[in-house]
Write a protein that holds these residues in place. Structure first.
Motif, PDB file in Angstrom:
ATOM      1  N   ASN A 145      -1.909   2.591  -5.407  1.00  0.00           N
ATOM      2  CA  ASN A 145      -1.443   2.547  -6.804  1.00  0.00           C
ATOM      3  C   ASN A 145      -1.030   3.938  -7.279  1.00  0.00           C
ATOM      4  OD1 ASN A 145      -1.857  -0.209  -7.074  1.00  0.00           O
ATOM      5  ND2 ASN A 145      -3.936   0.026  -7.860  1.00  0.00           N
ATOM      6  N   TRP A 146      -1.801   4.959  -6.888  1.00  0.00           N
ATOM      7  CA  TRP A 146      -1.445   6.334  -7.227  1.00  0.00           C
ATOM      8  C   TRP A 146      -0.103   6.703  -6.591  1.00  0.00           C
ATOM      9  CZ3 TRP A 146      -0.365  10.708  -4.385  1.00  0.00           C
ATOM     10  CH2 TRP A 146      -0.349  11.918  -5.076  1.00  0.00           C
ATOM     11  N   SER A 147       0.089   6.278  -5.353  1.00  0.00           N
ATOM     12  CA  SER A 147       1.309   6.622  -4.609  1.00  0.00           C
ATOM     13  C   SER A 147       2.556   5.989  -5.205  1.00  0.00           C
ATOM     14  CB  SER A 147       1.173   6.179  -3.144  1.00  0.00           C
ATOM     15  OG  SER A 147       0.063   6.782  -2.532  1.00  0.00           O
ATOM     16  N   LEU A 181      -1.473   8.073   3.967  1.00  0.00           N
ATOM     17  CA  LEU A 181      -2.134   7.951   5.262  1.00  0.00           C
ATOM     18  C   LEU A 181      -3.621   7.649   5.103  1.00  0.00           C
ATOM     19  CD1 LEU A 181      -2.051   8.173   8.355  1.00  0.00           C
ATOM     20  CD2 LEU A 181      -2.421  10.643   8.102  1.00  0.00           C
ATOM     21  N   LEU A 182      -4.283   8.334   4.168  1.00  0.00           N
ATOM     22  CA  LEU A 182      -5.700   8.096   3.898  1.00  0.00           C
ATOM     23  C   LEU A 182      -5.916   6.666   3.406  1.00  0.00           C
ATOM     24  CD1 LEU A 182      -8.622   9.065   3.581  1.00  0.00           C
ATOM     25  CD2 LEU A 182      -8.009   9.957   1.315  1.00  0.00           C
ATOM     26  N   ALA A 183      -5.013   6.193   2.555  1.00  0.00           N
ATOM     27  CA  ALA A 183      -5.120   4.840   2.018  1.00  0.00           C
ATOM     28  C   ALA A 183      -5.004   3.797   3.130  1.00  0.00           C
ATOM     29  CB  ALA A 183      -4.039   4.605   0.965  1.00  0.00           C
ATOM     30  N   ILE A 224      -1.198  16.873  -4.706  1.00  0.00           N
ATOM     31  CA  ILE A 224      -1.511  16.501  -3.321  1.00  0.00           C
ATOM     32  C   ILE A 224      -0.298  15.812  -2.722  1.00  0.00           C
ATOM     33  CG2 ILE A 224      -3.088  15.201  -1.828  1.00  0.00           C
ATOM     34  CD1 ILE A 224      -5.123  15.254  -4.084  1.00  0.00           C
ATOM     35  N   ASN A 225       0.003  16.124  -1.473  1.00  0.00           N
ATOM     36  CA  ASN A 225       1.134  15.498  -0.793  1.00  0.00           C
ATOM     37  C   ASN A 225       0.955  13.975  -0.781  1.00  0.00           C
ATOM     38  OD1 ASN A 225       2.901  14.409   1.229  1.00  0.00           O
ATOM     39  ND2 ASN A 225       3.115  16.467   2.067  1.00  0.00           N
ATOM     40  N   PRO A 226       1.867  13.209  -1.390  1.00  0.00           N
ATOM     41  CA  PRO A 226       1.697  11.759  -1.471  1.00  0.00           C
ATOM     42  C   PRO A 226       1.668  11.073  -0.104  1.00  0.00           C
ATOM     43  CG  PRO A 226       3.888  12.412  -2.210  1.00  0.00           C
ATOM     44  CD  PRO A 226       3.086  13.664  -2.081  1.00  0.00           C
ATOM     45  N   TYR A 227       2.305  11.689   0.908  1.00  0.00           N
ATOM     46  CA  TYR A 227       2.283  11.099   2.244  1.00  0.00           C
ATOM     47  C   TYR A 227       0.895  11.218   2.882  1.00  0.00           C
ATOM     48  CZ  TYR A 227       7.334  10.637   1.974  1.00  0.00           C
ATOM     49  OH  TYR A 227       8.604  10.269   1.600  1.00  0.00           O
TER      50      TYR A 227
END
Length: 296
Positions: free
Chosen positions: A232-234, A13-15, A6-9
């Motif tokens: 944290n995932w990002s 944005l969701l985060a 999944i695109n980290p950007y």
């Protein structure tokens, strides 16, 4: 490094969108700040527990002493970030508190420079100044010249330093531990820290109105599981400075939500500030992309 599915950007944005709900939920709750923070982490850990035990519990034995120590420090930082920020909302407005708590690039750039020896281009520094300037514009009409508001502002600024320290520590540990395991460990340590804090202050763990319990649960689901957990995932794919720059969008989301939910007015300075933040963020991400292209 393998590319994420999944695109980290997009995840970032969701985060940030999910985190924007935090101040609104806290404002609506009637419980003390420490209790709100404790139940936010408590429900988060309870929700994560079955999934963690089923798939990730074996990873605990692979965590070395250094990473346990760093994760514990991160959990304590996160606990006191919540305490101080939630408390600040009792003294100042959503806009002012959220703006100050998201001035993370000031601390993230310094931390990344001194601890990770990261170097930043003039454009990257300029873009952060632009975005921070936008945050200050948002709050311009909202800051109050009074001892009470100033105290709340100071609490929010300290909370900002703590969350940046939490992210900097996480940037180190996340290179060696999966997102789920790291998040569960840090949340667990943060929950225990908050429980000790609440007991020490003598704040009651109940009873509270039904609306408060719903808000505790919503805080766990949105700002935590869909907010901080995704941050944290990002951390594995994006730097702390990039994440901190994106978090500058939180005041924009919080201001919009406060308008619809808390009936707080939106003034011209907040609209202009939001546009400036977007401009600074786009400028930063564009510069970051060009630097990566040069290095490949």
């Amino acid at each position: 490094m393998l590319q994420p599915k999944i695109n980290p950007y997009f995840v970032l944005l969701l985060a940030v969108t999910s985190i924007s709900l935090s101040a609104i939920f806290v404002k609506l709750a009637s419980a003390p700040s420490g209790v709100i923070a404790f139940y936010r982490l408590f429900f988060t850990v309870v929700i994560m527990l079955p999934f963690f035990l089923a798939k990730y519990r074996h990873e605990l034995k692979h965590i070395n002493k250094k990473d346990w120590l760093l994760s514990s420090i991160a959990g304590i930082f996160l606990a006191f970030h919540f305490i101080l920020w939630f408390e600040s909302l009792n003294y100042t407005s959503v806009a002012s508190s959220t703006v100050l708590v998201t001035l993370q690039p000031l601390f993230a750039f310094a931390g990344a420079y001194f601890f990770f020896k990261e170097r930043f281009s003039v454009r990257a520094i300029l873009s952060s100044v632009i975005a921070i300037g936008g945050s200050l514009v948002i709050s311009w009409g909202d800051f109050k010249i009074s001892g009470t508001a100033l105290f709340g502002d100071i609490l929010a600024l300290i909370a900002c330093a703590l969350i940046t320290a939490y992210l900097l520590v996480g940037q180190t540990v996340r290179k060696r531990i999966s997102s789920t395991t790291y998040t569960f460990v840090v949340y667990g340590i943060s929950m225990v820290t908050l429980f000790i804090y609440v007991l020490a202050k003598g704040e009651p763990l109940g009873p509270y109105p039904a609306t408060d319990w719903i808000l505790f649960l919503l805080l766990a689901i949105f700002p935590n599981l869909l907010g901080h957990s995704l941050l944290n995932w990002s951390l594995k794919w994006l730097s702390t400075t990039t994440i901190s720059m994106a978090i500058l969008l939180e005041p924009v989301g919080a201001t919009i939500l406060a308008y619809f939910i808390l009936d707080e007015s939106v003034v011209l300075t907040q609209i202009v500030g939001g546009v400036i933040i977007f401009a600074g963020l786009i400028y930063f991400l564009n510069d970051n992309k060009k630097n990566k292209e040069r290095s490949t």
